[in-house]
Design an enzyme around this catalytic site. Structure first.
Site, PDB file in Angstrom:
ATOM      1  N   GLY A  10       0.838  -1.207   0.000  1.00 42.85           N
ATOM      2  CA  GLY A  10       0.000   0.000   0.000  1.00 42.85           C
ATOM      3  C   GLY A  10       0.868   1.250   0.000  1.00 42.85           C
ATOM      4  O   GLY A  10       2.103   1.172  -0.076  1.00 42.85           O
ATOM      5  N   PHE A  11       0.210   2.380   0.087  1.00 52.96           N
ATOM      6  CA  PHE A  11       0.914   3.662   0.029  1.00 52.96           C
ATOM      7  C   PHE A  11       1.918   3.802   1.189  1.00 52.96           C
ATOM      8  O   PHE A  11       3.140   3.873   0.969  1.00 52.96           O
ATOM      9  CB  PHE A  11      -0.144   4.781   0.016  1.00 52.96           C
ATOM     10  CG  PHE A  11       0.350   6.124   0.417  1.00 52.96           C
ATOM     11  CD1 PHE A  11       1.463   6.700  -0.199  1.00 52.96           C
ATOM     12  CD2 PHE A  11      -0.315   6.856   1.403  1.00 52.96           C
ATOM     13  CE1 PHE A  11       1.909   7.959   0.172  1.00 52.96           C
ATOM     14  CE2 PHE A  11       0.123   8.106   1.768  1.00 52.96           C
ATOM     15  CZ  PHE A  11       1.244   8.662   1.164  1.00 52.96           C
ATOM     16  N   ASP A  31       0.262  -8.828   1.507  1.00 54.51           N
ATOM     17  CA  ASP A  31      -0.701  -7.878   0.933  1.00 54.51           C
ATOM     18  C   ASP A  31      -1.584  -8.618  -0.058  1.00 54.51           C
ATOM     19  O   ASP A  31      -1.080  -9.401  -0.863  1.00 54.51           O
ATOM     20  CB  ASP A  31       0.070  -6.738   0.231  1.00 54.51           C
ATOM     21  CG  ASP A  31      -0.782  -5.506   0.027  1.00 54.51           C
ATOM     22  OD1 ASP A  31      -1.857  -5.627  -0.587  1.00 54.51           O
ATOM     23  OD2 ASP A  31      -0.376  -4.424   0.476  1.00 54.51           O
ATOM     24  N   GLY A  36      -3.690  -2.058  -2.244  1.00 57.12           N
ATOM     25  CA  GLY A  36      -2.254  -1.909  -2.527  1.00 57.12           C
ATOM     26  C   GLY A  36      -2.000  -2.251  -3.987  1.00 57.12           C
ATOM     27  O   GLY A  36      -2.911  -2.668  -4.701  1.00 57.12           O
ATOM     28  N   LEU A  76      -0.589  -2.771   8.817  1.00 58.32           N
ATOM     29  CA  LEU A  76      -1.174  -1.633   8.103  1.00 58.32           C
ATOM     30  C   LEU A  76      -2.331  -2.048   7.203  1.00 58.32           C
ATOM     31  O   LEU A  76      -2.997  -1.180   6.636  1.00 58.32           O
ATOM     32  CB  LEU A  76      -0.097  -0.936   7.248  1.00 58.32           C
ATOM     33  CG  LEU A  76       0.844  -0.013   8.007  1.00 58.32           C
ATOM     34  CD1 LEU A  76       2.045  -0.779   8.527  1.00 58.32           C
ATOM     35  CD2 LEU A  76       1.300   1.122   7.143  1.00 58.32           C
ATOM     36  N   THR A  95     -12.573  -6.339   7.321  1.00 58.53           N
ATOM     37  CA  THR A  95     -11.114  -6.267   7.165  1.00 58.53           C
ATOM     38  C   THR A  95     -10.485  -5.648   8.414  1.00 58.53           C
ATOM     39  O   THR A  95      -9.497  -6.156   8.942  1.00 58.53           O
ATOM     40  CB  THR A  95     -10.747  -5.387   5.946  1.00 58.53           C
ATOM     41  OG1 THR A  95     -11.465  -5.855   4.834  1.00 58.53           O
ATOM     42  CG2 THR A  95      -9.266  -5.409   5.658  1.00 58.53           C
ATOM     43  N   ALA A 117      -1.602   0.345  12.902  1.00 58.34           N
ATOM     44  CA  ALA A 117      -1.862   1.647  12.275  1.00 58.34           C
ATOM     45  C   ALA A 117      -3.330   1.997  12.471  1.00 58.34           C
ATOM     46  O   ALA A 117      -4.212   1.369  11.897  1.00 58.34           O
ATOM     47  CB  ALA A 117      -1.526   1.586  10.788  1.00 58.34           C
ATOM     48  N   TYR A 149     -15.943   3.222  10.070  1.00 56.62           N
ATOM     49  CA  TYR A 149     -14.482   3.191   9.990  1.00 56.62           C
ATOM     50  C   TYR A 149     -13.871   3.547  11.350  1.00 56.62           C
ATOM     51  O   TYR A 149     -13.010   2.830  11.872  1.00 56.62           O
ATOM     52  CB  TYR A 149     -14.022   4.171   8.904  1.00 56.62           C
ATOM     53  CG  TYR A 149     -12.531   4.203   8.676  1.00 56.62           C
ATOM     54  CD1 TYR A 149     -11.818   3.036   8.467  1.00 56.62           C
ATOM     55  CD2 TYR A 149     -11.845   5.417   8.664  1.00 56.62           C
ATOM     56  CE1 TYR A 149     -10.456   3.075   8.250  1.00 56.62           C
ATOM     57  CE2 TYR A 149     -10.476   5.462   8.442  1.00 56.62           C
ATOM     58  CZ  TYR A 149      -9.784   4.291   8.234  1.00 56.62           C
ATOM     59  OH  TYR A 149      -8.433   4.327   8.022  1.00 56.62           O
ATOM     60  N   LYS A 153     -11.816   0.924  13.776  1.00 61.43           N
ATOM     61  CA  LYS A 153     -10.436   1.204  14.183  1.00 61.43           C
ATOM     62  C   LYS A 153     -10.330   1.362  15.708  1.00 61.43           C
ATOM     63  O   LYS A 153      -9.326   0.985  16.318  1.00 61.43           O
ATOM     64  CB  LYS A 153      -9.928   2.464  13.477  1.00 61.43           C
ATOM     65  CG  LYS A 153      -9.539   2.209  12.047  1.00 61.43           C
ATOM     66  CD  LYS A 153      -8.386   1.220  12.010  1.00 61.43           C
ATOM     67  CE  LYS A 153      -7.686   1.200  10.696  1.00 61.43           C
ATOM     68  NZ  LYS A 153      -6.486   0.353  10.738  1.00 61.43           N
TER      69      LYS A 153
END
Ligand code: UDP
Length: 341
Positions: A10-11, A31, A36, A76, A95, A117, A149, A153
């Site tokens: 991913g980024f 991944d 990603g 992440l 996820t 993260a 979200y 988290k």
């Protein structure tokens, strides 16, 4: 040391991978390429200290094997981007919640240090500035899917802290505030890469709402530095730490700054939230991190100026556009040398 990075293609993950390889460490990327991309790590493929496994973190047996081979786990892998969260809420929740649960479970069996993260989204609609790690979280109704979200988290954070408290699993939680830089895609709705590509194409810059809402944009290189310092700081274990830059800018001003840095004549178009996302969408008006804890624990404070970050994003996107043009030319038979493009 061997680092397992879930979401390593991913980024942020790809920048972390690059930094660790530069420091002589071993990296295993796990991944599933859902958000990603192989493109993000293609330039690292010949490095013998990198192993890339294209699979989901949901594969419990594989995850256990990879955790076994690692010293540190950087987790992440997660659903990213407000647009994607609104479009695929089931995937987001599953996820984020199940993935983290499995990573913590596997790490706990071998007592491996885990970095989780998390996100500034966890603070929700709290109007306070700046946000301190122990501030209250304030979310909207469960009928507004954006908040799933934050909730997913926050559950990850609760679970990680519970593993630390109950099972003495060493965990560090980083709350990332609007991380930006090269390789971030606008595909999932993130504002900076979207504005830069709109400006480079000469199409309107789409500012949602009034444009008076503000954010603080942290450079991905600084975020990587902060994460790597945190995982090598004993006193960071069991802590939640804000990671980002604390210089604030309104989204309307960001659009003007991007126009200025690109020299683009693109107009700025204001789009109501209902149209941009979904009816009843709630945005956050401000989101500023308090960075005292990060500084106290690591001696580091992200400070790359926004104009410098935007320039790096422009360079990256322009280079990518030329590469794509080269591929298109060769596909239709107009094969030209890289120099001539
Ligand atoms: N935004 C915008 N135009 C876009 C994409 C996003 O005005 O094309 C706004 C969005 O509504 C939010 C801010 O920019 O107020 C940051 O959005 P992003 O999705 O990058 O991150 P967020 O802070 O919402 O997680």
């Amino acid at each position: 040391m061997t680092y397992l990075i879930s979401g390593g293609a991913g980024f942020v993950g790809s920048h972390l991978t690059e930094a660790l390889l530069e420091r002589g460490e071993q990296v295993i990327i796990l991944d599933d390429l859902s958000t990603g991309s192989i493109e993000n790590i293609r330039h690292l493929r010949l490095n013998r200290r990198l192993r890339t496994v294209i699979e989901s973190v949901m594969d419990r047996r594989l995850l256990a094997e990879l955790v076994d081979e690692s010293d540190v786990v950087l987790h992440l892998a997660a659903a990213v981007g407000v647009r994607r969260i609104i479009e695929s809420p089931v995937r987001t929740i599953e996820t984020n919640v199940k993935g983290t649960e499995l990573v913590l479970e596997a790490a706990a069996k071998k007592q491996k240090l885990v970095f989780i993260a998390s996100t500034s989204e966890v603070y929700g609609k709290n109007a306070k500035t700046p946000f301190k790690e122990d501030d209250d979280t304030i979310w909207g109704a469960t009928t507004k899917s954006r908040w799933s979200y934050a909730a997913s988290k926050a559950l990850d954070e609760f679970l990680a802290l519970a593993y630390w408290k109950e099972k003495k699993l060493p965990v560090v939680i980083g709350r990332l505030f609007n991380t930006v830089g090269p390789r971030q895609t606008g595909r999932y709705g993130m504002v900076l890469p979207t504005f830069v590509s709109q400006a480079l194409e000469g199409s309107p810059l789409t500012v949602f709402g009034t444009g008076k809402q503000s954010r603080c944009f942290g450079y991905v290189g600084d975020v990587v530095e902060a994460i790597l310092r945190l995982v090598s700081t004993q006193t960071a274990v069991g802590e939640v730490v804000n990671i980002g830059n604390d210089t604030e800018i309104s989204i309307g001003d960001l659009a003007l700054l991007v126009k200025d840095r690109t020299g683009s004549n693109s107009p700025v178009r204001f789009i109501p939230y209902d149209e941009a996302y979904e009816p009843g969408f709630e945005d956050m008006t401000r989101r500023v991190p308090c960075l005292d804890k990060l500084l106290r624990l690591t001696g580091f404070r992200p400070s790359t100026p926004l104009s410098a970050i935007i320039d790096k994003v422009i360079t990256h996107q322009s280079a990518k556009a030329s590469q794509t043009a080269l591929v298109r030319h060769s596909e239709v038979g107009f094969v030209e040398s890289a120099q001539s493009v």
